[in-house]
Write a protein that holds these residues in place. Structure first.
Motif, PDB file in Angstrom:
ATOM      1  N   ARG A  23      17.710 -18.210   2.062  1.00  0.00           N
ATOM      2  CA  ARG A  23      18.015 -16.596   1.765  1.00  0.00           C
ATOM      3  C   ARG A  23      17.141 -15.939   1.582  1.00  0.00           C
ATOM      4  O   ARG A  23      16.175 -15.838   0.500  1.00  0.00           O
ATOM      5  N   SER A  25      17.251 -12.860   0.800  1.00  0.00           N
ATOM      6  CA  SER A  25      17.573 -11.744  -0.269  1.00  0.00           C
ATOM      7  C   SER A  25      16.940 -12.358  -1.554  1.00  0.00           C
ATOM      8  O   SER A  25      16.635 -11.829  -2.335  1.00  0.00           O
ATOM      9  N   GLY A  89      14.868  -8.175   3.663  1.00  0.00           N
ATOM     10  CA  GLY A  89      16.071  -8.183   3.256  1.00  0.00           C
ATOM     11  C   GLY A  89      17.130  -6.883   3.537  1.00  0.00           C
ATOM     12  O   GLY A  89      18.259  -7.074   3.868  1.00  0.00           O
ATOM     13  N   SER A  90      16.628  -5.498   3.635  1.00  0.00           N
ATOM     14  CA  SER A  90      17.319  -4.764   3.977  1.00  0.00           C
ATOM     15  C   SER A  90      17.599  -5.010   5.541  1.00  0.00           C
ATOM     16  O   SER A  90      19.004  -4.491   5.733  1.00  0.00           O
ATOM     17  N   ARG A  93      20.470  -7.622   5.887  1.00  0.00           N
ATOM     18  CA  ARG A  93      21.934  -7.077   5.120  1.00  0.00           C
ATOM     19  C   ARG A  93      22.543  -6.437   6.343  1.00  0.00           C
ATOM     20  O   ARG A  93      23.865  -6.483   6.309  1.00  0.00           O
ATOM     21  N   TYR A  94      21.832  -5.349   7.100  1.00  0.00           N
ATOM     22  CA  TYR A  94      22.440  -4.937   8.063  1.00  0.00           C
ATOM     23  C   TYR A  94      22.902  -5.740   9.243  1.00  0.00           C
ATOM     24  O   TYR A  94      24.155  -5.546   9.974  1.00  0.00           O
ATOM     25  N   GLN A  96      23.829  -8.808   9.121  1.00  0.00           N
ATOM     26  CA  GLN A  96      24.893  -9.540   8.859  1.00  0.00           C
ATOM     27  C   GLN A  96      26.045  -8.809   8.722  1.00  0.00           C
ATOM     28  O   GLN A  96      27.150  -9.567   8.368  1.00  0.00           O
ATOM     29  N   ASN A  97      26.176  -7.449   8.990  1.00  0.00           N
ATOM     30  CA  ASN A  97      27.455  -6.665   8.845  1.00  0.00           C
ATOM     31  C   ASN A  97      28.425  -7.160  10.122  1.00  0.00           C
ATOM     32  O   ASN A  97      27.772  -7.144  11.287  1.00  0.00           O
TER      33      ASN A  97
END
Length: 231
Positions: A23, A25, A89-90, A93-94, A96-97
């Motif tokens: 991961r 993150s 990480g940023s 996260r997008y 994985q939307n």
């Protein structure tokens, strides 16, 4: 010994974490804790090394960690990876939307690639940040290497030597290759998204496409599926 954590000016505490193998993150959080607690960790390692109640193997491991963290190269990499992993990480996260569309994902990867590419010219800023983080001002020993040039018989064994400064050696042999490998990996991932977007991206734009555009996109997809799976 006090609990290892770091406090910033906003009274936010960061606790040391194991580095995750999967991961991004979690990796970002682990490096963030390292950045904000760098000096506290060094102090804790010093305490362990000087603690007569600790086993020799524990003190040996603490001493090894202390020596590694007391290198300017380590603190530079710490600052570098902190910034890089925050960016990754940023973006992830997008990505994985569940509502993310392919064209947006592709643009995000392009932006991330440009972000990483810009770091090739940012070595001096990372060096400054690394010095502030570790209070170490010097690199490890430099290395002398010979130029790979043709020699006349009379010059045998007398190749002129080029001495790289410790800074330049680290920048060219360690820092830049890491960035270049990241860029190559990102471009490979971006290429895969580009292909997927060309084939399937039109599904997200059906409501705004002209009939001719929709027909052309559908024909291309049918052709691809037919060639891949047979008619």
């Amino acid at each position: 010994m006090k609990h290892l954590s770091a406090e910033n000016t906003k009274k936010v505490f960061y606790t040391l974490k194991n580095l995750s193998d999967t991961r991004w993150s979690c990796r970002a959080d682990a490096v963030k804790a390292l950045v904000h607690g760098y000096k506290s960790i060094l102090n804790a390692l010093t305490e362990i090394c000087n603690d007569a109640g600790q086993k020799d193997i524990v003190k040996c491991q603490a001493r090894s960690l202390y020596q590694n963290m007391s290198r300017l190269e380590t603190s530079i990499y710490t600052q570098f990876w902190h910034e890089i992993l925050e960016g990754f990480g940023s973006t992830i996260r997008y990505l994985q939307n569940s509502t993310m569309i392919l064209s947006t994902a592709l643009n995000l990867l392009k932006s991330l690639t440009s972000f990483v590419e810009s770091k090739r010219d940012a070595f001096d800023s990372y060096e400054t940040a690394g010095k502030e983080l570790s209070d170490v001002q010097e690199y490890q020993n430099s290395r002398v290497r010979s130029l790979n040039v043709p020699l006349k018989p009379i010059d045998y064994g007398k190749a002129s030597a080029v001495q790289l400064s410790p800074k330049e050696k680290f920048r060219t042999e360690s820092f830049l290759p890491v960035i270049d490998r990241l860029i190559v990996s990102l471009r490979e991932r971006m290429s895969a998204y580009q292909v997927a977007n060309e084939r399937f991206g039109f599904f997200a734009e059906i409501s705004t496409m002209k009939n001719s555009e929709l027909t052309l996109a559908a024909k291309k997809l049918v052709h691809f599926l037919s060639s891949r799976f047979g008619s």
